[in-house]
Design an enzyme around this catalytic site. Structure first.
Site, mmCIF file in Angstrom:
data_model
loop_
_atom_site.group_PDB
_atom_site.id
_atom_site.type_symbol
_atom_site.label_atom_id
_atom_site.label_comp_id
_atom_site.label_asym_id
_atom_site.label_seq_id
_atom_site.Cartn_x
_atom_site.Cartn_y
_atom_site.Cartn_z
ATOM 1 N N CYS A 271 0.605 1.061 7.874
ATOM 2 C CA CYS A 271 1.737 0.131 7.950
ATOM 3 C C CYS A 271 2.714 0.394 6.795
ATOM 4 C CB CYS A 271 1.182 -1.289 7.852
ATOM 5 S SG CYS A 271 2.433 -2.561 7.885
ATOM 6 N N ASN A 272 3.959 0.625 7.134
ATOM 7 C CA ASN A 272 4.978 0.876 6.104
ATOM 8 C C ASN A 272 5.195 -0.353 5.227
ATOM 9 O OD1 ASN A 272 6.836 3.570 6.807
ATOM 10 N ND2 ASN A 272 5.627 2.780 8.500
ATOM 11 N N THR A 273 5.147 -1.531 5.845
ATOM 12 C CA THR A 273 5.370 -2.759 5.081
ATOM 13 C C THR A 273 4.236 -2.947 4.061
ATOM 14 O OG1 THR A 273 6.414 -3.701 7.047
ATOM 15 C CG2 THR A 273 5.832 -5.228 5.280
ATOM 16 N N TYR B 270 3.940 -8.158 9.760
ATOM 17 C CA TYR B 270 3.951 -8.260 8.304
ATOM 18 C C TYR B 270 5.392 -8.161 7.778
ATOM 19 C CZ TYR B 270 -1.139 -7.342 7.916
ATOM 20 O OH TYR B 270 -2.511 -7.398 7.975
ATOM 21 N N GLY B 271 6.224 -7.515 8.567
ATOM 22 C CA GLY B 271 7.572 -7.156 8.093
ATOM 23 C C GLY B 271 8.477 -8.302 7.704
ATOM 24 N N GLU C 245 7.059 -2.558 21.424
ATOM 25 C CA GLU C 245 5.863 -3.166 22.020
ATOM 26 C C GLU C 245 6.110 -3.555 23.475
ATOM 27 O OE1 GLU C 245 3.597 -5.893 19.757
ATOM 28 O OE2 GLU C 245 3.550 -4.537 18.033
ATOM 29 N N ASP D 221 -3.409 -1.151 10.020
ATOM 30 C CA ASP D 221 -2.003 -1.485 10.242
ATOM 31 C C ASP D 221 -1.954 -2.964 10.581
ATOM 32 O OD1 ASP D 221 0.801 -1.081 10.768
ATOM 33 O OD2 ASP D 221 0.327 -1.258 12.891
ATOM 34 N N SER D 222 -0.737 -3.507 10.584
ATOM 35 C CA SER D 222 -0.578 -4.904 10.972
ATOM 36 C C SER D 222 -0.853 -5.113 12.469
ATOM 37 C CB SER D 222 0.842 -5.362 10.643
ATOM 38 O OG SER D 222 1.775 -4.490 11.248
ATOM 39 N N CYS E 100 8.883 2.814 9.704
ATOM 40 C CA CYS E 100 8.095 1.765 10.369
ATOM 41 C C CYS E 100 7.253 2.432 11.449
ATOM 42 C CB CYS E 100 9.034 0.736 10.993
ATOM 43 S SG CYS E 100 8.185 -0.521 11.970
ATOM 44 N N THR E 101 6.024 1.950 11.590
ATOM 45 C CA THR E 101 5.084 2.549 12.544
ATOM 46 C C THR E 101 5.625 2.618 13.970
ATOM 47 O OG1 THR E 101 4.196 0.312 12.725
ATOM 48 C CG2 THR E 101 2.954 1.882 11.382
ATOM 49 N N HIS E 102 6.440 1.638 14.348
ATOM 50 C CA HIS E 102 6.878 1.541 15.750
ATOM 51 C C HIS E 102 8.050 2.455 16.098
ATOM 52 C CE1 HIS E 102 4.449 -2.028 15.450
ATOM 53 N NE2 HIS E 102 4.694 -2.378 16.692
HETATM 54 N N1 DGL Z 1 3.491 -1.935 10.995
HETATM 55 C C1 DGL Z 1 4.731 -2.477 10.495
HETATM 56 C C2 DGL Z 1 5.409 -1.417 9.618
HETATM 57 O O1 DGL Z 1 5.184 -0.225 9.729
HETATM 58 C C3 DGL Z 1 5.648 -2.937 11.597
HETATM 59 C C4 DGL Z 1 5.194 -4.199 12.284
HETATM 60 C C5 DGL Z 1 5.128 -5.385 11.338
HETATM 61 O O2 DGL Z 1 6.178 -5.923 10.944
HETATM 62 O O3 DGL Z 1 4.025 -5.766 11.001
HETATM 63 O O4 DGL Z 1 6.197 -1.780 8.772
#
Ligand code: DGL
Length: 266
Positions: free
Chosen positions: A73-75, A42-43, A152, A10-11, A184-186
């Site tokens: 990571c979704n992005t 990453y987003g 976070e 993940d990012s 998104c993971t968060h």
């Molecule tokens: N992990 C990213 C996602 O799921 C969220 C955090 C990021 O922007 O890197 O898209």
């Protein structure tokens, strides 16, 4: 039977929501997790940067002889999956397809909302996948960038977070959606507030559990499930300060993070 570990990247810390589900659904599997905390988020980055970072992360995981890689990571899943599948020789699984499938199962009125980072929403990855799997669905999307920082920071509830959620979700509230994808993971950490803001009647789905089930299916079909007699091993890596990762990460994983080291290829 294959006792090699599953690689997950993940990012940053967010992908630990996926690790948590994989530990639950596949309790015998060993895991190597990599959080690219030095280059998060990453987003809001470019396509090229997201692809390059994702390839480097996958190459790092390959050094551990992983049998499959989950892009938590979704992005990165939205942008880099084809590039990863082209260059990386182990199977690579992203979170978009499992999340899209779950949303299609959940909706009754065929109107689905999707929230994610600006790049995930811009890519239309969820929208395309939902429509590819089931053509009669209507998809409405909205980026919610501040949710990452709120999760976070640990601001999971309360007035300020609810106000921000209401503002972000406003474009979706008039659309009569009955299902919302947390792309998104968060966002699973903010589920309560998001549900309040979008309306309690809307079903909330996320990809974490679904991707774990998908990987279980793939490993089962290909005869690659682990048959560990010993306890599985969990290794965690971050590309930046591990102290920070351990602190915030424990909230995402739901338990203390042991066996954490710095990955110094960045
Ligand atoms: N992990 C990213 C996602 O799921 C969220 C955090 C990021 O922007 O890197 O898209």
């Amino acid at each position: 039977m294959d006792n090699r570990p599953i690689g997950i990247f993940d990012s940053g810390v967010g992908g630990l929501t996926v690790v948590k589900e994989v530990m639950k659904v596949l309790p015998r599997e060993s895991i190597v997790y990599l959080g690219d905390t030095a280059r998060v988020p990453y987003g809001t980055k470019s396509d090229q940067a997201i692809k390059r970072f994702s390839l480097e992360n996958a190459e790092f995981l390959k050094k551990f002889n992983v049998k499959i890689i989950i892009v938590a990571c979704n992005t990165a899943s939205s942008i880099a999956l084809p590039a990863l599948r082209k260059k990386i020789t182990v199977p690579v699984v992203g979170v978009i397809r499992p999340g899209a499938g779950k949303a299609i199962e959940a909706t009754r009125n065929n109107r689905i909302g999707v929230i994610g980072t600006p790049m995930t929403i811009k890519s239309k990855a969820y929208e395309k996948e939902i429509k590819r799997l089931s053509g009669d669905k209507k998809v409405f999307s909205s980026p919610c960038s501040l949710f990452v920082q709120l999760a976070e920071e640990g601001w999971l509830d309360g007035r300020i977070t609810l106000d921000i959620a209401r503002k972000y979700l406003k474009p979706l509230t008039g659309k009569k959606i009955d299902t919302l994808v947390l792309g998104c993971t968060h966002y699973p950490l903010l589920k309560n507030v998001i549900s309040k803001a979008v309306g309690r009647g809307v079903r909330i789905v996320d990809s974490a559990g679904a991707v774990a089930e998908e990987v279980k299916g793939i490993l089962g079909r290909t005869g690659k499930l682990a048959i560990n007699r010993k306890k599985p091993s969990y290794k965690f890596f971050a590309t930046d300060a591990v102290e920070q990762f351990a602190g915030i990460g424990a909230r995402f994983l739901g338990k203390k993070i042991n066996n954490l080291r710095r990955a110094d290829y960045v």
